[in-house]
Design a protein around this motif. Sequence first.
Motif, PDB file in Angstrom:
ATOM      1  N   ASN A 101     124.987  75.616  -9.378  1.00 29.61           N
ATOM      2  CA  ASN A 101     124.696  75.344  -7.979  1.00 29.61           C
ATOM      3  C   ASN A 101     123.272  74.850  -7.756  1.00 29.61           C
ATOM      4  OD1 ASN A 101     127.227  76.443  -6.634  1.00 29.61           O
ATOM      5  ND2 ASN A 101     126.581  78.193  -7.869  1.00 29.61           N
ATOM      6  N   CYS A 102     123.147  73.947  -6.818  1.00 30.85           N
ATOM      7  CA  CYS A 102     121.848  73.391  -6.446  1.00 30.85           C
ATOM      8  C   CYS A 102     121.787  73.336  -4.929  1.00 30.85           C
ATOM      9  CB  CYS A 102     121.690  71.988  -7.040  1.00 30.85           C
ATOM     10  SG  CYS A 102     120.231  71.072  -6.502  1.00 30.85           S
ATOM     11  N   SER A 103     120.685  73.812  -4.368  1.00 31.52           N
ATOM     12  CA  SER A 103     120.496  73.761  -2.918  1.00 31.52           C
ATOM     13  C   SER A 103     119.172  73.098  -2.598  1.00 31.52           C
ATOM     14  CB  SER A 103     120.506  75.177  -2.328  1.00 31.52           C
ATOM     15  OG  SER A 103     121.743  75.813  -2.551  1.00 31.52           O
ATOM     16  N   PHE A 104     119.158  72.349  -1.499  1.00 28.65           N
ATOM     17  CA  PHE A 104     117.922  71.697  -1.075  1.00 28.65           C
ATOM     18  C   PHE A 104     117.753  71.889   0.425  1.00 28.65           C
ATOM     19  CE2 PHE A 104     120.412  68.006   0.336  1.00 28.65           C
ATOM     20  CZ  PHE A 104     121.483  68.031  -0.547  1.00 28.65           C
ATOM     21  N   THR A 105     116.513  71.946   0.859  1.00 30.83           N
ATOM     22  CA  THR A 105     116.236  72.343   2.236  1.00 30.83           C
ATOM     23  C   THR A 105     116.243  71.180   3.222  1.00 30.83           C
ATOM     24  OG1 THR A 105     113.861  72.190   1.748  1.00 30.83           O
ATOM     25  CG2 THR A 105     114.903  74.369   1.543  1.00 30.83           C
ATOM     26  N   ASP A 106     115.944  69.987   2.753  1.00 34.10           N
ATOM     27  CA  ASP A 106     115.883  68.825   3.645  1.00 34.10           C
ATOM     28  C   ASP A 106     117.038  67.883   3.302  1.00 34.10           C
ATOM     29  OD1 ASP A 106     115.304  66.589   5.150  1.00 34.10           O
ATOM     30  OD2 ASP A 106     113.186  66.541   4.633  1.00 34.10           O
ATOM     31  N   SER A 107     117.927  67.679   4.240  1.00 35.08           N
ATOM     32  CA  SER A 107     119.119  66.878   3.963  1.00 35.08           C
ATOM     33  C   SER A 107     118.848  65.370   3.967  1.00 35.08           C
ATOM     34  CB  SER A 107     120.211  67.199   4.989  1.00 35.08           C
ATOM     35  OG  SER A 107     119.779  66.858   6.291  1.00 35.08           O
ATOM     36  N   ALA A 108     117.633  64.974   4.311  1.00 33.25           N
ATOM     37  CA  ALA A 108     117.296  63.549   4.343  1.00 33.25           C
ATOM     38  C   ALA A 108     116.963  63.059   2.940  1.00 33.25           C
ATOM     39  CB  ALA A 108     116.113  63.309   5.284  1.00 33.25           C
ATOM     40  N   ILE A 109     117.995  62.973   2.115  1.00 34.94           N
ATOM     41  CA  ILE A 109     117.783  62.546   0.736  1.00 34.94           C
ATOM     42  C   ILE A 109     118.395  61.167   0.527  1.00 34.94           C
ATOM     43  CG2 ILE A 109     117.793  64.921  -0.097  1.00 34.94           C
ATOM     44  CD1 ILE A 109     120.609  64.363  -1.234  1.00 34.94           C
ATOM     45  N   TYR A 110     117.872  60.490  -0.470  1.00 35.26           N
ATOM     46  CA  TYR A 110     118.427  59.188  -0.844  1.00 35.26           C
ATOM     47  C   TYR A 110     119.538  59.360  -1.871  1.00 35.26           C
ATOM     48  CZ  TYR A 110     118.866  54.507  -2.697  1.00 35.26           C
ATOM     49  OH  TYR A 110     119.366  53.313  -3.124  1.00 35.26           O
ATOM     50  N   ASN A 111     119.262  60.170  -2.867  1.00 34.57           N
ATOM     51  CA  ASN A 111     120.297  60.514  -3.827  1.00 34.57           C
ATOM     52  C   ASN A 111     119.955  61.819  -4.518  1.00 34.57           C
ATOM     53  OD1 ASN A 111     118.483  59.918  -5.953  1.00 34.57           O
ATOM     54  ND2 ASN A 111     119.215  57.833  -6.144  1.00 34.57           N
ATOM     55  N   LEU A 112     120.884  62.299  -5.293  1.00 34.45           N
ATOM     56  CA  LEU A 112     120.693  63.523  -6.059  1.00 34.45           C
ATOM     57  C   LEU A 112     121.151  63.232  -7.478  1.00 34.45           C
ATOM     58  CD1 LEU A 112     121.485  67.161  -5.079  1.00 34.45           C
ATOM     59  CD2 LEU A 112     122.424  66.253  -7.208  1.00 34.45           C
ATOM     60  N   GLN A 113     120.398  63.716  -8.428  1.00 33.66           N
ATOM     61  CA  GLN A 113     120.699  63.433  -9.819  1.00 33.66           C
ATOM     62  C   GLN A 113     120.719  64.733 -10.603  1.00 33.66           C
ATOM     63  OE1 GLN A 113     118.415  59.997 -10.896  1.00 33.66           O
ATOM     64  NE2 GLN A 113     119.290  59.811 -12.939  1.00 33.66           N
ATOM     65  N   TRP A 114     121.692  64.870 -11.482  1.00 37.81           N
ATOM     66  CA  TRP A 114     121.762  66.004 -12.395  1.00 37.81           C
ATOM     67  C   TRP A 114     121.311  65.539 -13.775  1.00 37.81           C
ATOM     68  CZ3 TRP A 114     122.790  71.119 -11.599  1.00 37.81           C
ATOM     69  CH2 TRP A 114     123.330  71.491 -10.359  1.00 37.81           C
ATOM     70  N   PHE A 115     120.473  66.370 -14.392  1.00 36.66           N
ATOM     71  CA  PHE A 115     119.939  66.062 -15.718  1.00 36.66           C
ATOM     72  C   PHE A 115     120.228  67.225 -16.657  1.00 36.66           C
ATOM     73  CE2 PHE A 115     117.351  62.379 -14.677  1.00 36.66           C
ATOM     74  CZ  PHE A 115     117.070  62.553 -13.334  1.00 36.66           C
ATOM     75  N   ARG A 116     120.213  66.878 -17.920  1.00 41.86           N
ATOM     76  CA  ARG A 116     120.282  67.883 -18.970  1.00 41.86           C
ATOM     77  C   ARG A 116     118.979  67.803 -19.770  1.00 41.86           C
ATOM     78  NH1 ARG A 116     124.744  68.958 -23.592  1.00 41.86           N
ATOM     79  NH2 ARG A 116     123.300  69.763 -25.159  1.00 41.86           N
ATOM     80  N   ALA A 157     117.831  67.236  -9.188  1.00 41.46           N
ATOM     81  CA  ALA A 157     116.654  66.659  -8.546  1.00 41.46           C
ATOM     82  C   ALA A 157     117.103  65.809  -7.373  1.00 41.46           C
ATOM     83  CB  ALA A 157     115.861  65.806  -9.536  1.00 41.46           C
ATOM     84  N   VAL A 158     116.401  65.932  -6.268  1.00 43.55           N
ATOM     85  CA  VAL A 158     116.716  65.121  -5.106  1.00 43.55           C
ATOM     86  C   VAL A 158     115.615  64.098  -4.907  1.00 43.55           C
ATOM     87  CG1 VAL A 158     118.069  66.922  -3.996  1.00 43.55           C
ATOM     88  CG2 VAL A 158     115.645  66.752  -3.494  1.00 43.55           C
ATOM     89  N   ARG A 159     116.031  62.969  -4.442  1.00 46.46           N
ATOM     90  CA  ARG A 159     115.105  61.864  -4.244  1.00 46.46           C
ATOM     91  C   ARG A 159     115.125  61.491  -2.774  1.00 46.46           C
ATOM     92  NH1 ARG A 159     115.960  56.243  -6.920  1.00 46.46           N
ATOM     93  NH2 ARG A 159     114.093  55.176  -6.278  1.00 46.46           N
ATOM     94  N   ARG A 160     113.933  61.389  -2.191  1.00 44.55           N
ATOM     95  CA  ARG A 160     113.855  61.221  -0.757  1.00 44.55           C
ATOM     96  C   ARG A 160     113.912  59.759  -0.318  1.00 44.55           C
ATOM     97  NH1 ARG A 160     112.471  64.363   3.497  1.00 44.55           N
ATOM     98  NH2 ARG A 160     111.422  63.367   5.247  1.00 44.55           N
ATOM     99  N   GLN A 161     113.316  58.901  -1.100  1.00 39.48           N
ATOM    100  CA  GLN A 161     113.199  57.526  -0.637  1.00 39.48           C
ATOM    101  C   GLN A 161     113.675  56.575  -1.726  1.00 39.48           C
ATOM    102  OE1 GLN A 161     109.030  58.186  -0.088  1.00 39.48           O
ATOM    103  NE2 GLN A 161     109.161  57.765   2.086  1.00 39.48           N
ATOM    104  N   ASN A 162     113.970  55.364  -1.362  1.00 44.12           N
ATOM    105  CA  ASN A 162     114.457  54.396  -2.329  1.00 44.12           C
ATOM    106  C   ASN A 162     113.344  53.570  -2.929  1.00 44.12           C
ATOM    107  OD1 ASN A 162     116.239  52.989  -3.909  1.00 44.12           O
ATOM    108  ND2 ASN A 162     116.655  51.451  -2.346  1.00 44.12           N
TER     109      ASN A 162
END
Lengths: 113, 117
Positions: free
Chosen positions: A22-37, A91-96
Amino acid sequence: KQEVTQIPAALSVPEGENLVLNCSFTDSAIYNLQWFRQDPGKGLTSLLLIQSSQREQTSGRLNASLDKSSGRSTLYIAASQPGDSATYLCAVRRQNYGQNFVFGPGTRLSVLP
Amino acid sequence: GAVVSQHPSRVICKSGTSVKIECRSLDFQATTMFWYRQFPKQSLMLMATSNEGSKATYEQGVEKDKFLINHASLTLSTLTVTSAHPEDSSFYICSATRSTGQNTEAFFGQGTRLTVV
């Protein structure tokens, strides 16, 4: 300020089990979300990238979902294998432009043979 | 295969010396690269944004004179840790973003384990 949390911090399962990270983030204004290993002492390997307009992405035994409004993402691993043992980071990314990644602390997964 | 290559993977240096770490994008041009630092059992923290042909942008609290960044070409960024001290020992990872259509995806190097003795 965007904050990303991951639950659980560590997880140990027997081989063959299906599991959810599970992953949670506080600000929903994201550009994308990426999962890494990340393997110990190594860099990051991108697993799945979900754009903010998407709800899920699949790659092999991995499925990632995104609920932007609730600030949550899950990574589902089917039929886990010992080779899946690693730390999984979201990881969440806010801007493009630029990068502006905010990383979670990671979940350390151990899959026991 | 890897699309971002980082070198060296490990380096041990004496306190007071400088260390250079290279980050290369292998099959795409990256006008912007990023440098992260990771302490043991912690997540990655962005240190600075490396811009090709211009000055790097540093995050708050990161000393630009200690962590020199040069981005001289579209495929290479270097991070030099100057006058290294033991507290600079850490895992440094670079990243570059590749655009495909309207989407962009980040790729990371293998990381460099720096130990200052």
